[in-house]
Write a protein that holds these residues in place. Sequence first.
Motif, PDB file in Angstrom:
ATOM      1  N   ALA A 202      42.631  39.055  44.487  1.00 18.66           N
ATOM      2  CA  ALA A 202      43.904  39.272  43.794  1.00 18.66           C
ATOM      3  C   ALA A 202      43.929  40.702  43.161  1.00 18.66           C
ATOM      4  O   ALA A 202      42.909  41.532  42.750  1.00 18.66           O
ATOM      5  CB  ALA A 202      43.921  38.321  42.325  1.00 18.66           C
TER       6      ALA A 202
ATOM      7  N   ILE B 194      47.279  42.010  36.214  1.00 15.46           N
ATOM      8  CA  ILE B 194      46.565  40.917  36.007  1.00 15.46           C
ATOM      9  C   ILE B 194      46.198  40.843  34.793  1.00 15.46           C
ATOM     10  O   ILE B 194      45.255  41.820  34.283  1.00 15.46           O
ATOM     11  CB  ILE B 194      45.569  40.802  36.997  1.00 15.46           C
ATOM     12  CG1 ILE B 194      46.165  40.485  38.529  1.00 15.46           C
ATOM     13  CG2 ILE B 194      44.762  39.345  36.487  1.00 15.46           C
ATOM     14  CD1 ILE B 194      44.974  40.118  39.598  1.00 15.46           C
TER      15      ILE B 194
ATOM     16  N   ILE C  72      43.703  35.227  34.702  1.00 16.93           N
ATOM     17  CA  ILE C  72      43.672  34.080  35.935  1.00 16.93           C
ATOM     18  C   ILE C  72      42.773  32.890  35.575  1.00 16.93           C
ATOM     19  O   ILE C  72      41.822  32.769  34.987  1.00 16.93           O
ATOM     20  CB  ILE C  72      42.826  34.668  37.227  1.00 16.93           C
ATOM     21  CG1 ILE C  72      43.290  36.053  37.551  1.00 16.93           C
ATOM     22  CG2 ILE C  72      42.805  33.622  38.228  1.00 16.93           C
ATOM     23  CD1 ILE C  72      42.629  36.807  38.613  1.00 16.93           C
TER      24      ILE C  72
ATOM     25  N   MET D 292      42.137  28.427  40.135  1.00 17.15           N
ATOM     26  CA  MET D 292      42.151  29.063  41.669  1.00 17.15           C
ATOM     27  C   MET D 292      41.929  28.044  42.523  1.00 17.15           C
ATOM     28  O   MET D 292      40.881  27.068  42.368  1.00 17.15           O
ATOM     29  CB  MET D 292      41.282  30.258  41.679  1.00 17.15           C
ATOM     30  CG  MET D 292      41.414  31.624  40.922  1.00 17.15           C
ATOM     31  SD  MET D 292      40.467  32.885  41.205  1.00 17.15           S
ATOM     32  CE  MET D 292      41.335  33.681  42.491  1.00 17.15           C
TER      33      MET D 292
ATOM     34  N   SER E 261      38.637  28.396  35.564  1.00 19.14           N
ATOM     35  CA  SER E 261      38.254  30.029  35.068  1.00 19.14           C
ATOM     36  C   SER E 261      36.748  29.549  34.403  1.00 19.14           C
ATOM     37  O   SER E 261      35.993  30.562  34.495  1.00 19.14           O
ATOM     38  CB  SER E 261      39.044  30.334  33.936  1.00 19.14           C
ATOM     39  OG  SER E 261      39.307  29.421  32.935  1.00 19.14           O
TER      40      SER E 261
ATOM     41  N   ASN F 158      35.097  36.169  38.488  1.00 20.76           N
ATOM     42  CA  ASN F 158      35.824  36.701  37.567  1.00 20.76           C
ATOM     43  C   ASN F 158      36.094  38.355  37.232  1.00 20.76           C
ATOM     44  O   ASN F 158      36.886  38.711  36.961  1.00 20.76           O
ATOM     45  CB  ASN F 158      35.789  36.100  36.290  1.00 20.76           C
ATOM     46  CG  ASN F 158      36.120  34.365  36.304  1.00 20.76           C
ATOM     47  OD1 ASN F 158      36.723  34.025  37.279  1.00 20.76           O
ATOM     48  ND2 ASN F 158      35.110  33.619  35.611  1.00 20.76           N
TER      49      ASN F 158
ATOM     50  N   ASN G 185      38.043  39.540  40.254  1.00 16.76           N
ATOM     51  CA  ASN G 185      39.127  38.608  40.656  1.00 16.76           C
ATOM     52  C   ASN G 185      39.192  38.372  42.059  1.00 16.76           C
ATOM     53  O   ASN G 185      40.203  38.434  42.790  1.00 16.76           O
ATOM     54  CB  ASN G 185      40.489  39.578  40.452  1.00 16.76           C
ATOM     55  CG  ASN G 185      40.672  39.706  38.826  1.00 16.76           C
ATOM     56  OD1 ASN G 185      40.102  39.037  37.986  1.00 16.76           O
ATOM     57  ND2 ASN G 185      41.530  40.980  38.572  1.00 16.76           N
TER      58      ASN G 185
ATOM     59  N   ALA H 223      46.558  30.588  42.846  1.00 15.85           N
ATOM     60  CA  ALA H 223      46.061  31.170  41.731  1.00 15.85           C
ATOM     61  C   ALA H 223      46.866  31.064  40.642  1.00 15.85           C
ATOM     62  O   ALA H 223      48.217  31.345  40.826  1.00 15.85           O
ATOM     63  CB  ALA H 223      45.377  32.488  41.831  1.00 15.85           C
TER      64      ALA H 223
ATOM     65  N   ILE I  49      48.284  32.876  37.833  1.00 16.34           N
ATOM     66  CA  ILE I  49      47.937  34.550  37.257  1.00 16.34           C
ATOM     67  C   ILE I  49      48.938  34.713  36.397  1.00 16.34           C
ATOM     68  O   ILE I  49      50.152  34.662  36.751  1.00 16.34           O
ATOM     69  CB  ILE I  49      47.627  35.573  38.225  1.00 16.34           C
ATOM     70  CG1 ILE I  49      46.722  35.074  39.439  1.00 16.34           C
ATOM     71  CG2 ILE I  49      47.550  36.890  37.858  1.00 16.34           C
ATOM     72  CD1 ILE I  49      46.817  36.131  40.558  1.00 16.34           C
TER      73      ILE I  49
END
Length: 115
Positions: free
Chosen positions: A24, A28, A31, A34, A53, A73, A76, A97, A99
């Motif tokens: 990603a 951002i 997030i 996903m 997450s 994380n 990303n 995802a 986002i």
Amino acid sequence: QVQLVESGGGLVQPGGSLRLSCAASGSIFSINAMGWYRQPPGKQRELVARITSGGSTNYADSVKGRFTISRDNAKNTLSLQMNSLKPEDTAVYYCNAIINTRFYWGQGTQVTVSS
């Protein structure tokens, strides 16, 4: 502008392995969940695996014990390790995802399992 870019697809023999990655990028801030989806030829898109997450996961029954979803994380990124691949795993695989509270999709990557 937020983007998801998949990589790692290809042709593999039955019983083989592949690892898909999704990165990603863009502006951002957060997030959340996903996931990986796939669309076999002539069929509808279906959920393969999902990860929150916090790291909680769920899998489609058809891939349990063979596929492993993970995420980084800090970077990303999202990954899908696929082992013991079967011809019925052949599909276009999409990264998804949430986002900045919006849904995003990658462009898809082809996975073909064939001898």
